[in-house]
Design an enzyme around this catalytic site. Structure first.
Site, PDB file in Angstrom:
ATOM      1  N   LYS A  35      -2.503 -10.600  -9.805  1.00 39.43           N
ATOM      2  CA  LYS A  35      -1.905  -9.419 -10.445  1.00 39.43           C
ATOM      3  C   LYS A  35      -0.476  -9.223  -9.968  1.00 39.43           C
ATOM      4  O   LYS A  35       0.433  -9.009 -10.774  1.00 39.43           O
ATOM      5  CB  LYS A  35      -2.726  -8.165 -10.091  1.00 39.43           C
ATOM      6  CG  LYS A  35      -2.039  -6.869 -10.469  1.00 39.43           C
ATOM      7  CD  LYS A  35      -2.863  -5.659 -10.094  1.00 39.43           C
ATOM      8  CE  LYS A  35      -2.559  -5.080  -8.743  1.00 39.43           C
ATOM      9  NZ  LYS A  35      -1.267  -4.408  -8.606  1.00 39.43           N
ATOM     10  N   ASN A  36      -0.285  -9.276  -8.658  1.00 37.98           N
ATOM     11  CA  ASN A  36       1.033  -8.943  -8.118  1.00 37.98           C
ATOM     12  C   ASN A  36       2.065 -10.028  -8.383  1.00 37.98           C
ATOM     13  O   ASN A  36       3.236  -9.859  -8.040  1.00 37.98           O
ATOM     14  CB  ASN A  36       0.942  -8.628  -6.621  1.00 37.98           C
ATOM     15  CG  ASN A  36       0.306  -7.263  -6.388  1.00 37.98           C
ATOM     16  OD1 ASN A  36       0.052  -6.526  -7.339  1.00 37.98           O
ATOM     17  ND2 ASN A  36       0.048  -6.943  -5.133  1.00 37.98           N
ATOM     18  N   ARG A 107       3.183   0.652 -11.238  1.00 39.60           N
ATOM     19  CA  ARG A 107       4.247   0.528 -10.255  1.00 39.60           C
ATOM     20  C   ARG A 107       5.186  -0.642 -10.588  1.00 39.60           C
ATOM     21  O   ARG A 107       6.401  -0.565 -10.410  1.00 39.60           O
ATOM     22  CB  ARG A 107       3.600   0.315  -8.888  1.00 39.60           C
ATOM     23  CG  ARG A 107       4.538  -0.030  -7.779  1.00 39.60           C
ATOM     24  CD  ARG A 107       5.342   1.161  -7.363  1.00 39.60           C
ATOM     25  NE  ARG A 107       6.294   0.832  -6.317  1.00 39.60           N
ATOM     26  CZ  ARG A 107       7.169   1.686  -5.815  1.00 39.60           C
ATOM     27  NH1 ARG A 107       7.206   2.922  -6.246  1.00 39.60           N
ATOM     28  NH2 ARG A 107       7.997   1.330  -4.879  1.00 39.60           N
ATOM     29  N   ASP A 131       1.797   7.468  -6.171  1.00 39.81           N
ATOM     30  CA  ASP A 131       0.575   6.995  -6.791  1.00 39.81           C
ATOM     31  C   ASP A 131      -0.606   7.289  -5.895  1.00 39.81           C
ATOM     32  O   ASP A 131      -0.523   8.136  -5.015  1.00 39.81           O
ATOM     33  CB  ASP A 131       0.673   5.530  -7.193  1.00 39.81           C
ATOM     34  CG  ASP A 131       0.736   4.611  -6.000  1.00 39.81           C
ATOM     35  OD1 ASP A 131       0.549   5.105  -4.873  1.00 39.81           O
ATOM     36  OD2 ASP A 131       0.965   3.427  -6.191  1.00 39.81           O
ATOM     37  N   ASP A 321      -3.381  -4.591   1.334  1.00 38.34           N
ATOM     38  CA  ASP A 321      -4.348  -4.671   0.231  1.00 38.34           C
ATOM     39  C   ASP A 321      -5.709  -5.235   0.670  1.00 38.34           C
ATOM     40  O   ASP A 321      -6.717  -5.042  -0.006  1.00 38.34           O
ATOM     41  CB  ASP A 321      -3.778  -5.535  -0.913  1.00 38.34           C
ATOM     42  CG  ASP A 321      -2.616  -4.840  -1.617  1.00 38.34           C
ATOM     43  OD1 ASP A 321      -2.257  -3.720  -1.209  1.00 38.34           O
ATOM     44  OD2 ASP A 321      -2.064  -5.419  -2.567  1.00 38.34           O
TER      45      ASP A 321
HETATM   46  C1  UD1 Z   1       3.590  -4.392  -3.496  1.00 37.17           C
HETATM   47  C2  UD1 Z   1       2.234  -4.583  -4.132  1.00 37.17           C
HETATM   48  C3  UD1 Z   1       1.162  -3.761  -3.430  1.00 37.17           C
HETATM   49  C4  UD1 Z   1       1.184  -4.031  -1.937  1.00 37.17           C
HETATM   50  C5  UD1 Z   1       2.604  -3.862  -1.380  1.00 37.17           C
HETATM   51  C6  UD1 Z   1       2.715  -4.223   0.086  1.00 37.17           C
HETATM   52  C7  UD1 Z   1       2.771  -4.984  -6.443  1.00 37.17           C
HETATM   53  C8  UD1 Z   1       2.713  -4.496  -7.847  1.00 37.17           C
HETATM   54  N1  UD1 Z   1       2.287  -4.167  -5.521  1.00 37.17           N
HETATM   55  O1  UD1 Z   1       3.974  -3.030  -3.712  1.00 37.17           O
HETATM   56  O2  UD1 Z   1      -0.110  -4.128  -3.964  1.00 37.17           O
HETATM   57  O3  UD1 Z   1       0.305  -3.126  -1.305  1.00 37.17           O
HETATM   58  O4  UD1 Z   1       3.512  -4.700  -2.105  1.00 37.17           O
HETATM   59  O5  UD1 Z   1       2.261  -5.525   0.300  1.00 37.17           O
HETATM   60  O6  UD1 Z   1       3.205  -6.089  -6.170  1.00 37.17           O
HETATM   61  N2  UD1 Z   1       9.346   1.466   0.515  1.00 37.17           N
HETATM   62  C9  UD1 Z   1      10.366   2.384   0.695  1.00 37.17           C
HETATM   63  N3  UD1 Z   1      11.485   2.280  -0.076  1.00 37.17           N
HETATM   64  C10 UD1 Z   1      11.634   1.295  -1.017  1.00 37.17           C
HETATM   65  C11 UD1 Z   1      10.575   0.374  -1.199  1.00 37.17           C
HETATM   66  C12 UD1 Z   1       9.439   0.478  -0.415  1.00 37.17           C
HETATM   67  O7  UD1 Z   1      10.285   3.280   1.535  1.00 37.17           O
HETATM   68  O8  UD1 Z   1      12.674   1.256  -1.676  1.00 37.17           O
HETATM   69  C13 UD1 Z   1       8.111   1.585   1.342  1.00 37.17           C
HETATM   70  C14 UD1 Z   1       6.910   1.909   0.487  1.00 37.17           C
HETATM   71  O9  UD1 Z   1       6.776   3.277   0.246  1.00 37.17           O
HETATM   72  C15 UD1 Z   1       5.785   1.352   1.337  1.00 37.17           C
HETATM   73  C16 UD1 Z   1       6.412   0.119   1.968  1.00 37.17           C
HETATM   74  O10 UD1 Z   1       7.822   0.311   1.907  1.00 37.17           O
HETATM   75  O11 UD1 Z   1       5.441   2.263   2.348  1.00 37.17           O
HETATM   76  C17 UD1 Z   1       6.033  -1.181   1.286  1.00 37.17           C
HETATM   77  O12 UD1 Z   1       6.444  -1.169  -0.051  1.00 37.17           O
HETATM   78  P1  UD1 Z   1       6.733  -2.495  -0.894  1.00 37.17           P
HETATM   79  O13 UD1 Z   1       6.640  -3.698  -0.016  1.00 37.17           O
HETATM   80  O14 UD1 Z   1       7.996  -2.280  -1.663  1.00 37.17           O
HETATM   81  O15 UD1 Z   1       5.497  -2.514  -1.879  1.00 37.17           O
HETATM   82  P2  UD1 Z   1       5.490  -2.560  -3.456  1.00 37.17           P
HETATM   83  O16 UD1 Z   1       6.421  -3.630  -3.956  1.00 37.17           O
HETATM   84  O17 UD1 Z   1       5.624  -1.207  -4.012  1.00 37.17           O
END
Ligand code: UD1
Length: 432
Positions: A35-36, A107, A131, A321
Site C-alpha cells: 500500500k505505502n 494521507r 487522522d 506499523d
Molecule cells: C508513512 C506511512 C505510514 C507509516 C509512517 C512511518 C504512508 C501512506 N504512510 O506515513 O503507514 O506509519 O510513514 O513509517 O506511506 N512529521 C512531522 N512533520 C512532517 C512530516 C512528518 O512532524 O512534515 C511527523 C509525523 O507527524 C509523524 C512522524 O513525523 O509523527 C513520521 O511521519 P512520516 O514518516 O512523514 O510518515 P508518513 O509519510 O505520514
C-alpha cells in the site's frame, strides 16, 4: 475508474469479521504489493505524459480512493483486478488541484504536491487534517520545498504553492519523514541543478519509488541510503513506464504474526526478508523459527511465544506499523514486554480493544507494558485503524470463543483479502 474481473468489495460500514481459534495455521500465503508504495507510484504518474502499467497492485480501498483523487486531477485509471494491474493514462490535461473531500480521506494524497509543483510550477492542495492516530503535520514537506524555491500561501484551508522553476539545493531533514522525503524527491527531479536530501527516510517503498523514477528518466543517486542526490532534468524529460510494486512488508508481517501466534507452519510467499530484518530478528527472539526460502519465508510458531521489549524507529528500525501486531503477540507471550512508540505518541488507542479480549496492557505516555496472559477471550471489538484492525484479527485467532471485529472498512484500506488469505491457511474466520 473502471474495473475488470472485479471481486466486489463488501465495504458496507457495517461489515464485520468473525474469528475464532482453530488448528494451527498451515500452508502458503502470497504477499500482495505494498500500500505505502503503490499510492506513491500512482502519484508519480503525474510526472510524465503517456501510458503506465503498475503490476502487483493490491486490491485495497486506498487504491480506490487514490484513483478517485488522481482521476479528479485528470489521470485516466483502469484497475484490472484479474491481473492485479493499474493501467494509468496521463494525457497532460491536468487540473492542479486536490480537493479537501478526497485529501482528508487518504494521507498519501499529499504525495501529489511534489510531482505537480515540480512539473507545472503550481498546485493547490487542501491542507490534510489529522487522522486516526493523531496530528500529522506536513511542515517538513513545506520547509524543504521552500528551500527548493517554492512559495506557499494558505487560503480557506487550501495551500497554494508556486515556483517558476525549482532550483537544486541541500536539504537536511529534522527527522527521516517518509512523506517529506517522497515529496522532496519528486519535486527535485525537475529542479534546475542538483539537490541533496540528508537524513532521508530509507523505507523500501521509497527505494521502489526511486527505481520507478529512474526508469522514467530521473537521475537519482544514493537509493536506499539516507543521502539522496537528485540531478534535475527538464520538465518534459520523463516517460511513462511499466513498474511492479514491491511486496508489502506489513502485510507479510501480519501473516508471520498469524502463523507464529497459532503455533502454525506457513510459507509467506513473496516476503522479502531484507526489508524486515530487525523485525525478523525480534520474532526469532520470541521463539519463532524463520527460514528464508527462494520465494519467501517459512514461519514455524513455537508452542508459546516469549516476551521481548520493542522500540519503534524509522527504517531500518522496527516500523510503527508493525507495533499493534507485536502487542497482540505479546498479549499471549510468556513474560512481560515493554513496547515504546517513537513515531506517533497517540498510537496506543487499540490497546483498549485488546483489553476487551483479556489482554493485560498498561500504557504510560509512549510506553506500553504488556503482561502475557495464558489465554485471551473473544469479544466484540472495533478496528480503530488499519494496522490495529489486523492485530485484533491476529489476537482473535487465539482468543477463546468468538471475536467479532467491527469497523472493518479500516482493514480494507490496506489489506488485500485478509479474511480469504487466512481462510486458505485454515483459520476459522468469516466476513459477515
Ligand atoms: C508513512 C506511512 C505510514 C507509516 C509512517 C512511518 C504512508 C501512506 N504512510 O506515513 O503507514 O506509519 O510513514 O513509517 O506511506 N512529521 C512531522 N512533520 C512532517 C512530516 C512528518 O512532524 O512534515 C511527523 C509525523 O507527524 C509523524 C512522524 O513525523 O509523527 C513520521 O511521519 P512520516 O514518516 O512523514 O510518515 P508518513 O509519510 O505520514
Amino acid at each position: 475508474m473502471s474495473s475488470n474481473g472485479a471481486r466486489s468489495f463488501a465495504i458496507a460500514p457495517g461489515a464485520r469479521i468473525k474469528v475464532a481459534p482453530g488448528a494451527p495455521l498451515q500452508g502458503t500465503v502470497d504477499v500482495p504489493g505494498a500500500k505505502n508504495s503503490v499510492l506513491k507510484l500512482m502519484a508519480a504518474c503525474l510526472m510524465a505524459d503517456g501510458n503506465y502499467v503498475l503490476s502487483n497492485v493490491p486490491d485495497i480501498e486506498d487504491v480506490v480512493t487514490m484513483s478517485e483523487l488522481l482521476s479528479s486531477i485528470g489521470l485516466v485509471i483502469e484497475h484490472h483486478r484479474d491481473t492485479q494491474e493499474l493501467h494509468i493514462t496521463n494525457n497532460g490535461n491536468l487540473q492542479l488541484f486536490a480537493p479537501y473531500e478526497l485529501v482528508e480521506r487518504i494521507r498519501a494524497s499529499v504525495n501529489v504536491l511534489g510531482p505537480l509543483l515540480g512539473r507545472f510550477g503550481e498546485v493547490r492542495i487542501a491542507l490534510p487534517g489529522g487522522d486516526d492516530f493523531g496530528s500529522r503535520p506536513i511542515d517538513m514537506h513545506l520547509r524543504g520545498l521552500t528551500e527548493l524555491g517554492a512559495q506557499f500561501e494558505m487560503r480557506h484551508g487550501d495551500i497554494y504553492a508556486r515556483a517558476e522553476r525549482l532550483h537544486g539545493t541541500n536539504i537536511t531533514l529534522d527527522f527521516p519523514s517518509v512523506g517529506a522525503t517522497e515529496n522532496l524527491l519528486t519535486a527535485a527531479v525537475f529542479a534546475k541543478g542538483s539537490t541533496s536530501i540528508e537524513n532521508a527516510a530509507r523505507e523500501p517503498e521509497i527505494g521502489d519509488l526511486c527505481n520507478m523514477l529512474v526508469a522514467m528518466g530521473a537521475d537519482i543517486e544514493g537509493i536506499g541510503s539516507s543521502t539522496l542526490v537528485v540531478h534535475g532534468v527538464e520538465r518534459n524529460a520523463l516517460r511513462a513506464v511499466h513498474h511492479t510494486v514491491v511486496a508489502d512488508r506489513v502485510q507479510a508481517a501480519t501473516y508471520i504474526a498469524a502463523a507464529a501466534i497459532t503455533a502454525g507452519e506457513v510459507v509467506v510467499r513473496g516476503a522479502i526478508a531484507g526489508h524486515m530484518e530487525m523485525l525478523l530478528t525480534r520474532f526469532t527472539d520470541m521463539g519463532v523459527v524463520l527460514v528464508e526460502q527462494h520465494d519467501g519465508l517459512l514461519v514455524i510458531g513455537p508452542e508459546r511465544l516469549k516476551s521481548i521489549d520493542v522500540v519503534t524507529l524509522p527504517y531500518p528500525g522496527i516500523a510503527t506499523d508493525y507495533k499493534p501486531l507485536v502487542v497482540a503477540m505479546l498479549s499471549v507471550a510468556e513474560g512481560v514486554g515493554i513496547v515504546t512508540e517513537n513515531l506517533y505518541p497517540g498510537r496506543f488507542r487499540y490497546v483498549d480493544e485488546l483489553q476487551r479480549l483479556g489482554a493485560n496492557i498498561r500504557t504510560d505516555g509512549h510506553h506500553a507494558v504488556v503482561r502475557g496472559e495464558a489465554k485471551l477471550s473473544g469479544a466484540p471489538v472495533r478496528a480503530p485503524d488499519i494496522r490495529a484492525g489486523a492485530a485484533l484479527v491476529v489476537a482473535g485467532l487465539v482468543a477463546e470463543g468468538e471475536t467479532i471485529i467491527s469497523d472493518v472498512h479500516h482493514i480494507d484500506r490496506g489489506y488485500d483479502d485478509l479474511v480469504g488469505r487466512l481462510c486458505t491457511l485454515g483459520a476459522n474466520i468469516t466476513r459477515l
